[in-house]
Design an enzyme around this catalytic site. Structure first.
Site, PDB file in Angstrom:
ATOM      1  N   HIS A  63       1.466   0.051   7.603  1.00  0.00           N
ATOM      2  CA  HIS A  63       2.784   0.663   7.352  1.00  0.00           C
ATOM      3  C   HIS A  63       2.640   1.951   6.549  1.00  0.00           C
ATOM      4  CE1 HIS A  63       4.610  -3.089   8.682  1.00  0.00           C
ATOM      5  NE2 HIS A  63       3.796  -3.731   7.876  1.00  0.00           N
ATOM      6  N   HIS A  93       1.454   4.655  -2.606  1.00  0.00           N
ATOM      7  CA  HIS A  93       1.446   4.860  -1.155  1.00  0.00           C
ATOM      8  C   HIS A  93       2.421   5.986  -0.838  1.00  0.00           C
ATOM      9  CE1 HIS A  93       4.845   2.162  -1.923  1.00  0.00           C
ATOM     10  NE2 HIS A  93       5.411   2.844  -0.948  1.00  0.00           N
ATOM     11  N   HIS A  95       5.238   7.899   2.161  1.00  0.00           N
ATOM     12  CA  HIS A  95       6.089   7.840   3.359  1.00  0.00           C
ATOM     13  C   HIS A  95       6.140   9.267   3.873  1.00  0.00           C
ATOM     14  CE1 HIS A  95       7.656   3.784   2.294  1.00  0.00           C
ATOM     15  NE2 HIS A  95       7.377   4.207   1.076  1.00  0.00           N
ATOM     16  N   GLU A 105      11.991   9.398   1.739  1.00  0.00           N
ATOM     17  CA  GLU A 105      12.972   8.305   1.862  1.00  0.00           C
ATOM     18  C   GLU A 105      14.249   8.696   1.114  1.00  0.00           C
ATOM     19  OE1 GLU A 105      10.652   4.510   1.098  1.00  0.00           O
ATOM     20  OE2 GLU A 105      11.091   4.528   3.228  1.00  0.00           O
ATOM     21  N   HIS A 118       5.116   7.087  -3.656  1.00  0.00           N
ATOM     22  CA  HIS A 118       5.662   5.999  -4.480  1.00  0.00           C
ATOM     23  C   HIS A 118       4.556   5.379  -5.313  1.00  0.00           C
ATOM     24  CE1 HIS A 118       9.229   5.337  -1.518  1.00  0.00           C
ATOM     25  NE2 HIS A 118       9.452   6.326  -2.388  1.00  0.00           N
ATOM     26  N   THR A 177      11.877  -0.379  -0.252  1.00  0.00           N
ATOM     27  CA  THR A 177      12.416   0.315   0.928  1.00  0.00           C
ATOM     28  C   THR A 177      11.793  -0.221   2.218  1.00  0.00           C
ATOM     29  OG1 THR A 177      10.703   2.021   0.934  1.00  0.00           O
ATOM     30  CG2 THR A 177      12.687   2.440  -0.415  1.00  0.00           C
TER      31      THR A 177
HETATM   32  C1  LIG Z   1       4.496  -2.717   3.538  1.00  0.00           C
HETATM   33  C2  LIG Z   1       4.994  -3.573   2.429  1.00  0.00           C
HETATM   34  N1  LIG Z   1       5.474  -2.775   1.315  1.00  0.00           N
HETATM   35  C3  LIG Z   1       5.973  -3.518   0.153  1.00  0.00           C
HETATM   36  C4  LIG Z   1       4.843  -4.439  -0.398  1.00  0.00           C
HETATM   37  N2  LIG Z   1       5.118  -4.911  -1.728  1.00  0.00           N
HETATM   38  C5  LIG Z   1       6.273  -5.839  -1.828  1.00  0.00           C
HETATM   39  C6  LIG Z   1       5.865  -7.300  -1.707  1.00  0.00           C
HETATM   40  O1  LIG Z   1       4.898  -7.626  -2.677  1.00  0.00           O
HETATM   41  C7  LIG Z   1       4.877  -9.031  -2.925  1.00  0.00           C
HETATM   42  C8  LIG Z   1       3.726  -9.371  -3.821  1.00  0.00           C
HETATM   43  S1  LIG Z   1       5.114  -3.732  -2.868  1.00  0.00           S
HETATM   44  O2  LIG Z   1       5.735  -4.210  -4.061  1.00  0.00           O
HETATM   45  O3  LIG Z   1       3.787  -3.226  -3.001  1.00  0.00           O
HETATM   46  C9  LIG Z   1       6.093  -2.527  -2.184  1.00  0.00           C
HETATM   47  S2  LIG Z   1       6.726  -1.278  -3.055  1.00  0.00           S
HETATM   48  C10 LIG Z   1       7.530  -0.644  -1.736  1.00  0.00           C
HETATM   49  S3  LIG Z   1       8.492   0.783  -1.922  1.00  0.00           S
HETATM   50  N3  LIG Z   1       8.422   1.624  -0.545  1.00  0.00           N
HETATM   51  O4  LIG Z   1       9.868   0.369  -2.133  1.00  0.00           O
HETATM   52  O5  LIG Z   1       7.911   1.538  -3.027  1.00  0.00           O
HETATM   53  C11 LIG Z   1       7.307  -1.391  -0.598  1.00  0.00           C
HETATM   54  C12 LIG Z   1       6.451  -2.501  -0.856  1.00  0.00           C
HETATM   55 ZN   LIG Z   2       7.329   3.281  -0.638  1.00  0.00          ZN
END
Ligand SMILES: CCN[C@H]1CN(CCOCC)S(=O)(=O)c2sc(S(N)(=O)=O)cc21
Ligand SMILES: [Zn+2]
Length: 239
Positions: A63, A93, A95, A105, A118, A177
């Protein structure tokens, strides 16, 4: 688990089927309208300490491209601003879009940026594990930084040098997100974008979706969720 993505069939407009919270009251991202944000006197300065950050790995989770950090102690933390505790850096990571000003985003008065970084942190004072924090209303703090395309250099993945000069920010209560879309994020979005070269943006765009199980390759781009309804939330601005 449920497969989700950014395509026509499995993209953001269908996430509510497997993740009903997608239609909740504190979903992210949002469109930030600067002159509707309220300046809040008791928002102290953001304090970011990534000096001893130790990255563990960089991976493509199908992703996004994710850089994970060692979060076994408080060596890399963010505090101050809207936060009542220090929050530990867990991963960062990106986007991004396929071209131009599409890819971030959050948007600012409807304007998008080429990409958004992010930096994901969790509240290790109140919660024992990252997993537990990720479902708590004050469990996560994500620092959002806009990337815009221009010809400058950005030195690799040390998050310290990815920060813009000004730490002025907007903040609001939101969610992940991506699925599972937990409403557990205190969002802190920096006002000043950082500049990355077209070459670096091109690199992000070159990353392929690669899923071990399914062998068809999709270009990984446009991995961003569009802005969600504000539903009466306040967006605050740092001084
Ligand atoms: C592809 C899945 N993305 C998720 C994976 N995690 C969530 C689940 O974790 C459970 C232990 S996360 O907390 O690392 C996280 S932060 C963001 S964002 N784009 O809002 O910064 C997405 C995600
Ligand atoms: Zn993100």
């Amino acid at each position: 688990g449920h497969h989700w993505g950014y395509g026509k069939e499995d993209g953001p407009s269908s996430w509510y089927k497997n993740y009903p919270v997608a239609e909740g009251n504190r979903q992210s991202p949002i469109d930030i309208v600067p002159n509707e944000a309220s300046r809040d006197r008791d928002l102290g300065p953001l304090m970011i300490n990534y000096d001893h950050c130790t990255s563990i790995n960089i991976s493509n989770n199908g992703h996004s491209v994710v850089v994970e950090f060692n979060d076994s102690d408080d060596r890399s933390v963010i505090k101050g601003g809207p936060l009542d505790n220090p929050y530990r850096l867990k991963q960062f990571h990106f986007h991004w879009g396929g071209k131009g000003h599409e890819g971030s985003e959050h948007t600012v008065s409807g304007k998008g940026f080429a990409s958004e970084l992010h930096l994901v942190h969790w509240n290790a004072v109140k919660y024992k594990t990252y997993g537990e924090a990720s479902t708590a209303p004050d469990g996560l703090a994500v620092l959002g930084i806009f990337l815009e395309g221009s010809i400058t250099d950005f030195k690799g993945f040390n998050p310290k040098c990815l920060l813009p000069s000004s730490l002025h920010f907007w903040t609001y209560l939101g969610s992940l997100t991506t699925p599972p879309l937990h409403e557990s994020v205190i969002w802190i979005v920096l006002k000043e974008p950082i500049e990355v070269s077209e070459k670096q943006l091109g690199m992000l765009r070159m990353l392929l979706f690669t899923e071990e199980e399914d062998n068809q390759k999709m270009r990984m781009e446009n991995n961003f969720r569009p802005p969600q309804p504000l539903k009466g939330r306040r967006v605050r601005s740092s001084n």
